[in-house]
Design an enzyme around this catalytic site. Structure first.
Site, PDB file in Angstrom:
ATOM      1  N   CYS A 121       0.819  -1.217   0.000  1.00  0.00           N
ATOM      2  CA  CYS A 121       0.000   0.000   0.000  1.00  0.00           C
ATOM      3  C   CYS A 121       0.852   1.265   0.000  1.00  0.00           C
ATOM      4  CB  CYS A 121      -0.937  -0.011   1.205  1.00  0.00           C
ATOM      5  SG  CYS A 121      -1.971   1.466   1.330  1.00  0.00           S
ATOM      6  N   LYS A 143      -1.945   7.064  -5.895  1.00  0.00           N
ATOM      7  CA  LYS A 143      -2.746   8.271  -5.664  1.00  0.00           C
ATOM      8  C   LYS A 143      -1.937   9.536  -5.938  1.00  0.00           C
ATOM      9  CE  LYS A 143      -5.847   5.451  -4.662  1.00  0.00           C
ATOM     10  NZ  LYS A 143      -5.024   4.323  -5.102  1.00  0.00           N
ATOM     11  N   THR A 194       0.868 -10.865   5.724  1.00  0.00           N
ATOM     12  CA  THR A 194       1.842 -10.758   4.637  1.00  0.00           C
ATOM     13  C   THR A 194       1.255 -10.205   3.344  1.00  0.00           C
ATOM     14  OG1 THR A 194       1.460 -13.133   4.329  1.00  0.00           O
ATOM     15  CG2 THR A 194       3.463 -12.476   5.474  1.00  0.00           C
ATOM     16  N   GLY A 197      -6.965  -6.421 -17.971  1.00  0.00           N
ATOM     17  CA  GLY A 197      -7.761  -6.441 -16.755  1.00  0.00           C
ATOM     18  C   GLY A 197      -8.459  -5.119 -16.517  1.00  0.00           C
ATOM     19  N   ILE A 251     -10.059  -2.440 -10.661  1.00  0.00           N
ATOM     20  CA  ILE A 251      -9.718  -1.139 -10.078  1.00  0.00           C
ATOM     21  C   ILE A 251      -8.290  -0.725 -10.389  1.00  0.00           C
ATOM     22  CG2 ILE A 251      -9.402   0.088  -7.899  1.00  0.00           C
ATOM     23  CD1 ILE A 251     -11.777  -1.463  -6.780  1.00  0.00           C
ATOM     24  N   HIS A 275      -7.852  -0.820   3.812  1.00  0.00           N
ATOM     25  CA  HIS A 275      -8.634  -0.415   4.984  1.00  0.00           C
ATOM     26  C   HIS A 275      -9.329  -1.611   5.624  1.00  0.00           C
ATOM     27  CE1 HIS A 275     -10.776   0.572   1.216  1.00  0.00           C
ATOM     28  NE2 HIS A 275     -11.882   0.161   1.804  1.00  0.00           N
ATOM     29  N   HIS A 332     -25.147  23.544   1.761  1.00  0.00           N
ATOM     30  CA  HIS A 332     -25.387  23.931   0.369  1.00  0.00           C
ATOM     31  C   HIS A 332     -24.463  25.084  -0.005  1.00  0.00           C
ATOM     32  CE1 HIS A 332     -27.602  24.853  -3.308  1.00  0.00           C
ATOM     33  NE2 HIS A 332     -27.588  26.136  -2.940  1.00  0.00           N
TER      34      HIS A 332
END
Length: 465
Positions: free
Chosen positions: A42, A51, A143, A180, A183, A321, A444
């Site tokens: 990660c 990211k 792992t 693929g 995601i 997460h 708003h």
């Protein structure tokens, strides 16, 4: 021989959060990691660096395509070397942060490859070949996972790369084929498409993102296609031959038919991930992973006394997460507390532009279960903030029980979907009704109002569309 209350093998989100929680609860803990830096896939070669590139490439594309319309005149030039450098700087800062947390919580760190060596024992082999043995009443396997392979397609780290390699290309390829449509493939494909590559995604199934609500998946594909991503669905890659400057792919229909050759400068293999359970010494405690490499557990306990497992090595969403939640619950159970994770409340997010996020059941699952439900929808094209920001692609869909109005699932395609889904995670944890969201005043103008309007739509009183 060093003795601990708990030894954790793996320094990713599951491992380091387990170590932190163990330290907080007063357990003497050790963490074993074979990388020089903690953070696992990660932080080092996954969520965080991707990211960083997604953010940078979004700004680059905005500067090229949107700024002039907004009245901002610039002439952007891509400095890929600097873009990669700032990504690496961010990763370094994050991994140093994890090191600090280990020290703060008095966790002892061991650098090397860890493996079970019988009940209550872990061997750590360092880079110099020396072996240290640790003893612990509890051992946690954290792992993680590694990219899955595909027969006939050999990752060479140059012309054919996996997700790790795709984060460090030295130049923007003219053509990139992504194998693929999950995601990882769509996120990294979108990075290189924004930076100038012609991207083609090949997917064995007749849809993208299996697990995503089918309606949103279709809308998501249309949006990506509008941005310039090409799709070849219902197709399979049977072989790849890498040359000095090109890769030739053998592609044929998944249902059978004539093969064709597709050429590209680079190929990204992103067909999923598999648990990293090989070479862990599982046999020394009588553990055998299933055919896919997962370990069976009961509330994170394996069949071997004192051996626990969390994150990608056990069943459930293969998400960072989720591993964090597993880790906390596992350590709390070890400490005699009541740890628990509800996998139905683990959100998924695709960090493209727009983002896609969902939690709970989708319509296909509810239909398969025979569950009577109502759906409320609201398009971002009718949301004032999204309209002002020129972010009108997408919608929010809320699914609620037809009798009780309990929220069963929420699916968002649109700006900041990953942030917006959090409200519904909390609501579903308290078994809220769609009316609970519909009756709560939202600020708003914000994108969050789209979520409220969709909730209103469950009972047919959407007001702004």
């Amino acid at each position: 021989m060093s003795q601990f209350d708990v030894v954790i093998i793996g320094g990713g989100p599951g491992g380091y959060n387990a170590a932190i929680r163990a330290g907080q609860l007063g357990l003497k803990a050790a963490i074993v990691e074979m990388r020089d830096t903690l953070g696992g896939t990660c932080l080092n070669v996954g969520c965080m660096p991707s990211k960083a590139l997604l953010h940078a490439s979004e700004l680059y594309e905005a500067a090229n395509r949107e700024f002039e319309h907004l009245g901002i005149e610039v002439a952007p030039r891509l400095n890929l070397k600097q873009m990669m450098a700032q990504k690496d700087e961010s990763v370094t800062a994050l991994t140093k942060g994890v090191d600090f947390l280990m020290k703060k919580n008095k966790v002892e760190r061991f650098l090397g490859k860890g493996r079970l060596a019988g009940p209550g024992r872990v061997e750590v082999e360092g880079g110099d070949g020396k072996v240290v043995t640790l003893e612990a009443a509890n051992i946690v396997l954290a792992t993680g996972s590694e990219p899955s392979g595909l027969p006939g397609v050999k990752v060479d780290g140059d012309r054919i790369v996996d997700s790790t390699g795709a984060l460090s290309l030295g130049e923007v390829p003219k053509t990139l084929v992504v194998i693929g449509a999950g995601i990882i493939g769509l996120e990294l494909g979108s990075v290189w498409r924004r930076l100038g590559a012609e991207v083609t995604v090949i997917e064995y199934l007749d849809r993208i993102c299996p697990g995503m609500d089918a309606e949103l998946a279709k809308a998501f594909q249309r949006t990506l296609a509008k941005q310039g991503v090409n799709f070849r669905l219902g197709a399979k890659v049977t072989g790849a031959k890498a040359g000095k400057s090109k890769v030739d792919l053998a592609v044929e229909p998944a249902a059978g038919g004539a093969a064709e050759t597709l050429s590209a400068d680079r190929v990204l293999l992103a067909i999923g991930r598999r648990p990293y359970t090989a070479g862990l010494g599982l046999e020394t405690v009588g553990l055998v992973p299933d055919a896919r490499g997962f370990l069976e557990t009961d509330h994170f306990r394996t069949a071997a006394a004192g051996v626990w497992a969390v994150g990608d090595v056990i069943h459930g969403p293969m998400l960072a997460h989720k591993a964090e939640e597993d880790a906390v619950a596992c350590i709390e159970l070890i400490a005699g507390k009541a740890g628990h994770v509800d996998y139905n409340l683990v959100p998924s997010v695709v960090y493209t532009t727009p983002e896609v996020a969902w939690v709970g059941r989708n319509e296909e699952q509810l239909k398969a279960e025979g569950r009577a439900y109502k759906a409320g929808k609201f398009p971002f094209a009718a949301n004032s903030r999204a309209k002002i920001n020129h972010e009108t692609d997408g919608l929010v869909k809320v699914l609620a029980d037809a009798a009780t109005d309990e929220i069963l699932g929420v699916h968002i395609l649109g700006p900041q979907a990953g942030e917006l889904i959090g409200e519904y995670c909390v609501a579903m944890a308290f078994r809220a009704a769609s009316e609970d969201i519909a009756r709560v005043c939202h600020p708003h103008p914000t994108r969050s109002e789209a979520g409220r309007q969709a909730a209103m739509g469950v009972e047919g009183w959407t007001m702004q569309a």
